[in-house]
Design an enzyme around this catalytic site. Sequence first.
Site, PDB file in Angstrom:
ATOM      1  N   ASN A   1       0.878  -1.165   0.000  1.00 34.25           N
ATOM      2  CA  ASN A   1       0.000   0.000   0.000  1.00 34.25           C
ATOM      3  C   ASN A   1       0.918   1.219   0.000  1.00 34.25           C
ATOM      4  O   ASN A   1       1.592   1.504   0.990  1.00 34.25           O
ATOM      5  CB  ASN A   1      -0.914   0.017   1.232  1.00 34.25           C
TER       6      ASN A   1
ATOM      7  N   ASP B   1       0.114   4.462  -0.455  1.00 33.95           N
ATOM      8  CA  ASP B   1      -0.437   5.722   0.063  1.00 33.95           C
ATOM      9  C   ASP B   1      -0.200   6.874  -0.916  1.00 33.95           C
ATOM     10  O   ASP B   1       0.274   7.939  -0.538  1.00 33.95           O
ATOM     11  CB  ASP B   1       0.179   6.046   1.430  1.00 33.95           C
TER      12      ASP B   1
ATOM     13  N   GLU C   1      -3.878   1.503  -3.040  1.00 31.91           N
ATOM     14  CA  GLU C   1      -4.048   2.932  -2.761  1.00 31.91           C
ATOM     15  C   GLU C   1      -3.136   3.781  -3.652  1.00 31.91           C
ATOM     16  O   GLU C   1      -2.356   4.596  -3.181  1.00 31.91           O
ATOM     17  CB  GLU C   1      -3.829   3.242  -1.275  1.00 31.91           C
TER      18      GLU C   1
ATOM     19  N   TYR D   1      -7.690  -3.806  -2.156  1.00 27.11           N
ATOM     20  CA  TYR D   1      -7.662  -2.732  -1.168  1.00 27.11           C
ATOM     21  C   TYR D   1      -9.045  -2.698  -0.531  1.00 27.11           C
ATOM     22  O   TYR D   1      -9.981  -2.103  -1.057  1.00 27.11           O
ATOM     23  CB  TYR D   1      -7.314  -1.411  -1.856  1.00 27.11           C
TER      24      TYR D   1
ATOM     25  N   ASP E   1      -3.925  -4.720   1.226  1.00 30.34           N
ATOM     26  CA  ASP E   1      -4.328  -4.078   2.469  1.00 30.34           C
ATOM     27  C   ASP E   1      -5.753  -4.528   2.756  1.00 30.34           C
ATOM     28  O   ASP E   1      -6.703  -4.031   2.164  1.00 30.34           O
ATOM     29  CB  ASP E   1      -4.241  -2.561   2.304  1.00 30.34           C
TER      30      ASP E   1
ATOM     31  N   ASN F   1      -7.267  -4.249   5.634  1.00 29.07           N
ATOM     32  CA  ASN F   1      -7.890  -3.318   6.580  1.00 29.07           C
ATOM     33  C   ASN F   1      -8.503  -3.986   7.797  1.00 29.07           C
ATOM     34  O   ASN F   1      -9.594  -3.625   8.241  1.00 29.07           O
ATOM     35  CB  ASN F   1      -8.931  -2.455   5.863  1.00 29.07           C
TER      36      ASN F   1
ATOM     37  N   ASP G   1      -1.706  -5.784   6.236  1.00 26.95           N
ATOM     38  CA  ASP G   1      -1.356  -6.240   4.888  1.00 26.95           C
ATOM     39  C   ASP G   1      -1.011  -7.728   4.940  1.00 26.95           C
ATOM     40  O   ASP G   1      -0.208  -8.154   5.774  1.00 26.95           O
ATOM     41  CB  ASP G   1      -0.176  -5.431   4.367  1.00 26.95           C
TER      42      ASP G   1
ATOM     43  N   ASP H   1       3.066   4.968   4.670  1.00 27.10           N
ATOM     44  CA  ASP H   1       2.734   4.641   6.057  1.00 27.10           C
ATOM     45  C   ASP H   1       2.518   3.138   6.231  1.00 27.10           C
ATOM     46  O   ASP H   1       2.320   2.661   7.345  1.00 27.10           O
ATOM     47  CB  ASP H   1       1.524   5.437   6.556  1.00 27.10           C
ATOM     48  N   HIS H   2       2.542   2.392   5.141  1.00 29.32           N
ATOM     49  CA  HIS H   2       2.583   0.934   5.167  1.00 29.32           C
ATOM     50  C   HIS H   2       3.975   0.488   4.713  1.00 29.32           C
ATOM     51  O   HIS H   2       4.681   1.216   4.007  1.00 29.32           O
ATOM     52  CB  HIS H   2       1.569   0.333   4.189  1.00 29.32           C
TER      53      HIS H   2
END
Length: 312
Positions: A63, A65, A91, A166, A205, A207, A277, A302-303
């Site tokens: 991911n 971002d 993402e 995602y 991801d 989530n 993830d 951030d991942h």
Amino acid sequence: MPKRAKKNEEATGDTEKQSETGPEKKRGKAAKEPEAPILYEDPPDKLVSVEGKAANLKITSWNVDGLRAWVKKNGLEWVRKEDPDVFCIQETKCAEKALPAEIKDMPEYPHKYWACSEDKEGYSGVAMLCKVKPLNVSYGIGKEEHDKEGRVITAEFPSYFLVTAYVPNASRGLVRLGYRQTWDVDFRAYLKDLDQRKPLILCGDLNVSHQEIDLKNPKGNKKNAGFTPEEREGFSALLAEGFVDSFRHLYPEQQYAYTFWTYMMNSRSKNVGWRLDYFVLSRTLLSALCDSKIRGTAMGSDHCPVTLLLAL
């Protein structure tokens, strides 16, 4: 997950107060030194399956971002060093017409596939970059309410399906939890159908932090997106259909292994994170599993990326 929903204290549970650094005025004692964070160190790759076969398939998922920002942060340099056979991205936040030239021109991956949000610019989006051309590629899961957000690409290869996803976030205040539960049911049915045709690899991801071991602050996050009972039960229901969380299969007791850290409160340096993830496999692929990696030192998002090694 939508970043504005995810990157906040409530959604990520990053509610630890910063340690005071000055003396405790009330008692005149020196403040307690903050404990050093416990970081996860990715062990050396296992390159042989339980059947003694050498790994011959490497898949990486990340991911990013925001694809354009990630490229500027030298994300492609890391990918070239990792050198996966397939690189899956979540993402992207980028329409195909706005893709950075650096990634469009990568000769290492001549076969590139993109899915973008139809309604929202700079939202969601997934991609798959392949060295070898798949037999077939499809987008979405066959339901318009989900597919318009550009969340799933499926590639069929001779001996397996690869799905990158995602998964939608329940959002701040859990305003999309009902939708997330609908997604979980529909996505599970889609994956089950694929699995009946040939073995399946799901990455991305997802989530959700499935177990308490999968995030730093489980007690404070049971009502927050990513760790609600409903989301965790949805993941459990997927595993009950004959799928396996590859990392937990290999490392069932491994603590402090996270793949996401909010940008706030120095969470990454303190390892206040979440494992969001995954590589989820059809149980029939376990004999081919060599390793499932968390590349926690890779920066640019951030991942962090995760990598799967199989001997097919």
